[in-house]
Design a protein around this motif. Structure first.
Motif, PDB file in Angstrom:
ATOM      1  N   THR A 176       0.834  -1.192   0.000  1.00 53.41           N
ATOM      2  CA  THR A 176       0.000   0.000   0.000  1.00 53.41           C
ATOM      3  C   THR A 176       0.872   1.246   0.000  1.00 53.41           C
ATOM      4  OG1 THR A 176      -1.807   1.157   1.151  1.00 53.41           O
ATOM      5  CG2 THR A 176      -0.153   0.102   2.519  1.00 53.41           C
ATOM      6  N   ARG A 177       0.345   2.317  -0.573  1.00 53.70           N
ATOM      7  CA  ARG A 177       0.967   3.640  -0.493  1.00 53.70           C
ATOM      8  C   ARG A 177      -0.137   4.655  -0.230  1.00 53.70           C
ATOM      9  NH1 ARG A 177       4.379   4.762  -5.793  1.00 53.70           N
ATOM     10  NH2 ARG A 177       2.418   4.127  -6.750  1.00 53.70           N
ATOM     11  N   ASN A 178       0.176   5.660   0.572  1.00 53.54           N
ATOM     12  CA  ASN A 178      -0.793   6.705   0.890  1.00 53.54           C
ATOM     13  C   ASN A 178      -0.355   7.997   0.198  1.00 53.54           C
ATOM     14  OD1 ASN A 178      -3.158   7.606   2.121  1.00 53.54           O
ATOM     15  ND2 ASN A 178      -2.106   8.291   3.964  1.00 53.54           N
ATOM     16  N   HIS A 179      -1.152   8.455  -0.770  1.00 52.40           N
ATOM     17  CA  HIS A 179      -0.789   9.603  -1.596  1.00 52.40           C
ATOM     18  C   HIS A 179      -1.540  10.854  -1.126  1.00 52.40           C
ATOM     19  CE1 HIS A 179       1.143   6.886  -4.472  1.00 52.40           C
ATOM     20  NE2 HIS A 179       0.096   6.103  -4.315  1.00 52.40           N
ATOM     21  N   MET A 180      -0.830  11.942  -0.968  1.00 53.54           N
ATOM     22  CA  MET A 180      -1.426  13.217  -0.570  1.00 53.54           C
ATOM     23  C   MET A 180      -1.540  14.146  -1.775  1.00 53.54           C
ATOM     24  SD  MET A 180      -2.077  12.897   2.618  1.00 53.54           S
ATOM     25  CE  MET A 180      -1.629  11.715   3.896  1.00 53.54           C
ATOM     26  N   TYR A 181      -2.685  14.821  -1.874  1.00 51.49           N
ATOM     27  CA  TYR A 181      -2.892  15.795  -2.941  1.00 51.49           C
ATOM     28  C   TYR A 181      -2.406  17.177  -2.501  1.00 51.49           C
ATOM     29  CZ  TYR A 181      -6.253  12.318  -4.739  1.00 51.49           C
ATOM     30  OH  TYR A 181      -6.855  11.185  -5.205  1.00 51.49           O
ATOM     31  N   PRO A 182      -2.215  18.075  -3.468  1.00 52.67           N
ATOM     32  CA  PRO A 182      -1.980  19.472  -3.098  1.00 52.67           C
ATOM     33  C   PRO A 182      -3.155  19.984  -2.270  1.00 52.67           C
ATOM     34  CG  PRO A 182      -1.520  19.117  -5.434  1.00 52.67           C
ATOM     35  CD  PRO A 182      -2.154  17.865  -4.930  1.00 52.67           C
ATOM     36  N   LYS A 183      -2.851  20.742  -1.241  1.00 46.32           N
ATOM     37  CA  LYS A 183      -3.907  21.246  -0.361  1.00 46.32           C
ATOM     38  C   LYS A 183      -4.228  22.695  -0.698  1.00 46.32           C
ATOM     39  CE  LYS A 183      -5.522  21.710   4.347  1.00 46.32           C
ATOM     40  NZ  LYS A 183      -5.872  23.138   4.256  1.00 46.32           N
ATOM     41  N   PHE A 184      -5.533  22.997  -0.722  1.00 45.14           N
ATOM     42  CA  PHE A 184      -6.007  24.348  -0.998  1.00 45.14           C
ATOM     43  C   PHE A 184      -6.667  24.907   0.262  1.00 45.14           C
ATOM     44  CE2 PHE A 184      -6.127  21.886  -4.891  1.00 45.14           C
ATOM     45  CZ  PHE A 184      -5.381  22.674  -5.753  1.00 45.14           C
ATOM     46  N   THR A 185      -6.313  26.122   0.619  1.00 46.61           N
ATOM     47  CA  THR A 185      -6.876  26.745   1.809  1.00 46.61           C
ATOM     48  C   THR A 185      -7.485  28.087   1.434  1.00 46.61           C
ATOM     49  OG1 THR A 185      -5.272  25.672   3.264  1.00 46.61           O
ATOM     50  CG2 THR A 185      -6.419  27.596   4.119  1.00 46.61           C
ATOM     51  N   ALA A 186      -8.793  28.203   1.612  1.00 51.50           N
ATOM     52  CA  ALA A 186      -9.480  29.479   1.385  1.00 51.50           C
ATOM     53  C   ALA A 186      -9.475  30.262   2.692  1.00 51.50           C
ATOM     54  CB  ALA A 186     -10.908  29.219   0.918  1.00 51.50           C
ATOM     55  N   PRO A 187      -9.654  31.596   2.622  1.00 57.97           N
ATOM     56  CA  PRO A 187      -9.598  32.411   3.840  1.00 57.97           C
ATOM     57  C   PRO A 187     -10.668  32.058   4.869  1.00 57.97           C
ATOM     58  CG  PRO A 187      -9.422  33.782   1.885  1.00 57.97           C
ATOM     59  CD  PRO A 187      -9.798  32.410   1.416  1.00 57.97           C
ATOM     60  N   GLY A 188     -11.834  31.577   4.410  1.00 55.95           N
ATOM     61  CA  GLY A 188     -12.914  31.332   5.350  1.00 55.95           C
ATOM     62  C   GLY A 188     -13.415  29.904   5.438  1.00 55.95           C
ATOM     63  N   PRO A 189     -13.773  29.287   4.303  1.00 52.70           N
ATOM     64  CA  PRO A 189     -14.426  27.977   4.353  1.00 52.70           C
ATOM     65  C   PRO A 189     -13.547  26.878   4.941  1.00 52.70           C
ATOM     66  CG  PRO A 189     -14.710  29.019   2.213  1.00 52.70           C
ATOM     67  CD  PRO A 189     -13.707  29.831   2.951  1.00 52.70           C
ATOM     68  N   HIS A 190     -14.220  25.886   5.486  1.00 52.62           N
ATOM     69  CA  HIS A 190     -13.558  24.716   6.054  1.00 52.62           C
ATOM     70  C   HIS A 190     -12.835  23.936   4.960  1.00 52.62           C
ATOM     71  CE1 HIS A 190     -13.180  20.931   8.317  1.00 52.62           C
ATOM     72  NE2 HIS A 190     -13.732  20.324   7.285  1.00 52.62           N
ATOM     73  N   THR A 191     -11.559  23.629   5.174  1.00 48.36           N
ATOM     74  CA  THR A 191     -10.792  22.822   4.229  1.00 48.36           C
ATOM     75  C   THR A 191      -9.995  21.775   4.989  1.00 48.36           C
ATOM     76  OG1 THR A 191      -8.838  24.265   4.276  1.00 48.36           O
ATOM     77  CG2 THR A 191     -10.528  24.756   2.638  1.00 48.36           C
ATOM     78  N   ILE A 192      -9.715  20.654   4.335  1.00 46.63           N
ATOM     79  CA  ILE A 192      -8.903  19.602   4.948  1.00 46.63           C
ATOM     80  C   ILE A 192      -7.944  19.031   3.901  1.00 46.63           C
ATOM     81  CG2 ILE A 192     -10.649  18.943   6.658  1.00 46.63           C
ATOM     82  CD1 ILE A 192     -11.354  16.541   4.866  1.00 46.63           C
TER      83      ILE A 192
END
Length: 293
Positions: A103-119
């Motif tokens: 198995t491998r666990n791949h992470m995507y580029p993360k996007f963070t907006a100023p207000g909305p909830h992001t993970i």
């Protein structure tokens, strides 16, 4: 072979009750199970390890777990080091009746907006030894906020999948150090890959067109012969049917955002694909696929 993909919303059902056993009862008949929104040690779901509990309740299945959110679980108001070292985790899981070789666990580029909830988002990869040979499976959950974000993540997933053969197995090379040699030896990474999960886009979206092909006014959808096709459509379903996230539970109507994407050359091996409309363990409905691998 029966494959099921299911966003379990950390086991919070349509009745707002958290019931992990209800989720397991829904998927236990499947040979391959891809789950999203599995979490460990969150207050809202009872501070248990859902990944361990699901694996324990499905003893006939191998499993791999890939958290994309992994943060400190502080149970002391003073912030002292907890003695049990628990961490709040949230992510994707794959279970299989057949051996999961790696198995491998791949992470995507993360996007963070100023207000909305992001993970943080990502995909867990499982190299599974099916009766006909090794196949790669991915369980993923894309961004909920914006098409542009999902497009980047989708392209990254396909890039990871296409690159897997070139990357080779998790332990590879012609001259493996003797102390690293144990059975079973890992095979070469197969070209075959199946993408499963909550993609958070509808069939009318640019993301869907990117992975399944453009639409021609005379010939309909034009999938790339070397790309992926939508298993639900390949099995005879219409693109605007098979809703997996209900806006009207009584009418079983809403939007279709959960998918199984298979290589175009495997589409003829899909015998059936349908949405489990009776499941109530999450805000999503499970998608089931029968395929000859």
């Amino acid at each position: 072979m029966l494959i099921t993909t299911y966003n379990i919303q950390y086991t919070r059902g349509q009745d707002d009750r958290y019931d992990l056993e209800r989720i397991v009862d829904t998927v236990k008949d499947s040979d391959i199970i891809a789950l999203q929104e599995v979490e460990n040690y969150w207050d809202r779901s009872g501070n248990i390890s859902q990944s361990e509990a699901i694996a324990r309740l499905l003893p006939d299945h191998y499993f791999v777990w890939g958290p994309t959110v992994d943060v400190l679980k502080v149970s002391d108001a003073e912030g002292k080091r907890p003695t049990d070292h628990k961490r709040r985790q949230f992510g994707n899981m794959i279970l299989s009746r057949y051996p999961i070789l790696s198995t491998r666990n791949h992470m995507y580029p993360k996007f963070t907006a100023p207000g909305p909830h992001t993970i943080q988002r990502g995909a867990i990869e499982a190299l599974i030894q099916t009766p006909s040979g090794p196949v790669r499976f991915y369980s993923t959950h894309l961004d909920h906020l914006a098409s542009r974000h999902r497009m980047v993540q989708l392209q990254e997933l396909v890039k990871v999948s296409n690159r897997a053969f070139e990357d080779g197995p998790a332990i590879g090379g012609r001259e493996i150090v003797p102390s690293w040699r144990e059975e079973p030896a890992l095979p070469d990474m197969p070209r075959e890959a199946i993408l499963l999960g909550d993609f958070n886009f509808e069939p009318t979206s640019p993301e869907y067109e990117w992975i399944c092909g453009a639409v021609n006014q005379w010939h309909g959808r034009l999938p790339d012969a070397s790309g992926f096709v939508d298993a639900y459509v390949a099995a005879g379903g219409a693109e605007d049917e098979g809703h997996t996230l209900y806006r009207d539970i009584a009418a079983k109507a809403g939007i279709r955002i959960d998918y199984c994407f298979v290589p175009a050359w495997l589409s003829s091996r899909i015998s059936k694909c349908w949405v489990d409309e009776q499941a109530t363990g999450s805000d999503h409905q499970p998608l089931r696929v029968e395929i000859d691998l």
